[in-house]
Structures are given as structure tokens and as C-alpha cells.
Design a protein around this motif. Sequence first.
Motif, PDB file in Angstrom:
ATOM      1  N   VAL A  17       0.876  -1.166   0.000  1.00 28.16           N
ATOM      2  CA  VAL A  17       0.000   0.000   0.000  1.00 28.16           C
ATOM      3  C   VAL A  17       0.913   1.215   0.000  1.00 28.16           C
ATOM      4  CG1 VAL A  17      -1.775   1.263   1.261  1.00 28.16           C
ATOM      5  CG2 VAL A  17      -1.774  -1.231   1.293  1.00 28.16           C
ATOM      6  N   CYS A  18       0.744   2.100  -0.970  1.00 27.02           N
ATOM      7  CA  CYS A  18       1.646   3.242  -1.065  1.00 27.02           C
ATOM      8  C   CYS A  18       0.896   4.495  -1.508  1.00 27.02           C
ATOM      9  CB  CYS A  18       2.777   2.934  -2.025  1.00 27.02           C
ATOM     10  SG  CYS A  18       2.230   2.552  -3.671  1.00 27.02           S
ATOM     11  N   ASP A  19       1.588   5.615  -1.371  1.00 26.54           N
ATOM     12  CA  ASP A  19       0.998   6.881  -1.798  1.00 26.54           C
ATOM     13  C   ASP A  19       1.292   7.099  -3.280  1.00 26.54           C
ATOM     14  OD1 ASP A  19       3.665   7.696  -1.903  1.00 26.54           O
ATOM     15  OD2 ASP A  19       3.541   8.829  -0.045  1.00 26.54           O
ATOM     16  N   LYS A  48      -2.812   5.291   5.526  1.00 30.04           N
ATOM     17  CA  LYS A  48      -1.573   4.597   5.888  1.00 30.04           C
ATOM     18  C   LYS A  48      -0.986   5.242   7.135  1.00 30.04           C
ATOM     19  CE  LYS A  48       0.968   7.116   2.300  1.00 30.04           C
ATOM     20  NZ  LYS A  48       0.708   8.334   2.940  1.00 30.04           N
ATOM     21  N   GLY A  49      -1.865   5.519   8.074  1.00 25.25           N
ATOM     22  CA  GLY A  49      -1.482   6.203   9.309  1.00 25.25           C
ATOM     23  C   GLY A  49      -0.403   5.498  10.098  1.00 25.25           C
ATOM     24  N   HIS A  50      -0.434   4.163  10.135  1.00 22.93           N
ATOM     25  CA  HIS A  50       0.589   3.435  10.890  1.00 22.93           C
ATOM     26  C   HIS A  50       1.976   3.646  10.295  1.00 22.93           C
ATOM     27  CE1 HIS A  50      -0.725   0.740   7.702  1.00 22.93           C
ATOM     28  NE2 HIS A  50       0.377   0.042   7.863  1.00 22.93           N
ATOM     29  N   LYS A  53       3.087   7.290  11.197  1.00 21.24           N
ATOM     30  CA  LYS A  53       3.489   7.316  12.602  1.00 21.24           C
ATOM     31  C   LYS A  53       4.886   6.734  12.760  1.00 21.24           C
ATOM     32  CE  LYS A  53       3.016   7.403  17.111  1.00 21.24           C
ATOM     33  NZ  LYS A  53       3.250   8.609  17.850  1.00 21.24           N
ATOM     34  N   MET A  54       5.160   5.614  12.084  1.00 22.57           N
ATOM     35  CA  MET A  54       6.474   4.988  12.172  1.00 22.57           C
ATOM     36  C   MET A  54       7.557   5.911  11.621  1.00 22.57           C
ATOM     37  SD  MET A  54       9.060   3.089  10.353  1.00 22.57           S
ATOM     38  CE  MET A  54       8.260   2.973   8.806  1.00 22.57           C
ATOM     39  N   LEU A  55       7.295   6.567  10.487  1.00 21.11           N
ATOM     40  CA  LEU A  55       8.285   7.480   9.919  1.00 21.11           C
ATOM     41  C   LEU A  55       8.540   8.659  10.851  1.00 21.11           C
ATOM     42  CD1 LEU A  55       7.172   7.441   6.185  1.00 21.11           C
ATOM     43  CD2 LEU A  55       9.163   6.318   7.203  1.00 21.11           C
TER      44      LEU A  55
END
Length: 70
Positions: free
Chosen positions: A3-5, A37-39, A42-44
Motif C-alpha cells: 500500500v503506497c501513496d 496509511k497512518g501506521h 506514525k512509524m516514519l
Amino acid sequence: MIVCDHGSVFISRNFRSSCRFLEIEFQPTHKGSGFEKGHIEKMLGSVVTLFAQFLPGYTPPQHRPPRASS
């Protein structure tokens, strides 16, 4: 599944072809919907605040020059 932007690297013909070749399902998010892709976001953010700040040459976001508009 990936899943990507809509970054140019992720929507390129080479990337999509590689996904097909490797039998990886490619799912782009809707434009302007970082919450999908909130997770990952958040990780970045955690990488920046908890790790990258200790690397030589790191520049905090508030001290970076503005990006050039395309």
C-alpha cells in the motif's frame, strides 16, 4: 500487498511492472489521504524523532529550506 501513496517512485511503470512480476498486489491510496496509511506515517515520524536526530548532518524540519514547488 504493498500500500503506497502517489509518489513518483511508487506509481512508475517500473515499480508496477516489478510488483506484477513478483506477484505482489499493488494498492495505491487515495490522493491526499495520509490517514489510509497512518501506521506508516506514525512509524516514519518516530524514526525522525527517536533515531535520525542522532545522525551526523541531521537537520530538524523547522530548519530546513522550503521545498521548491513543481
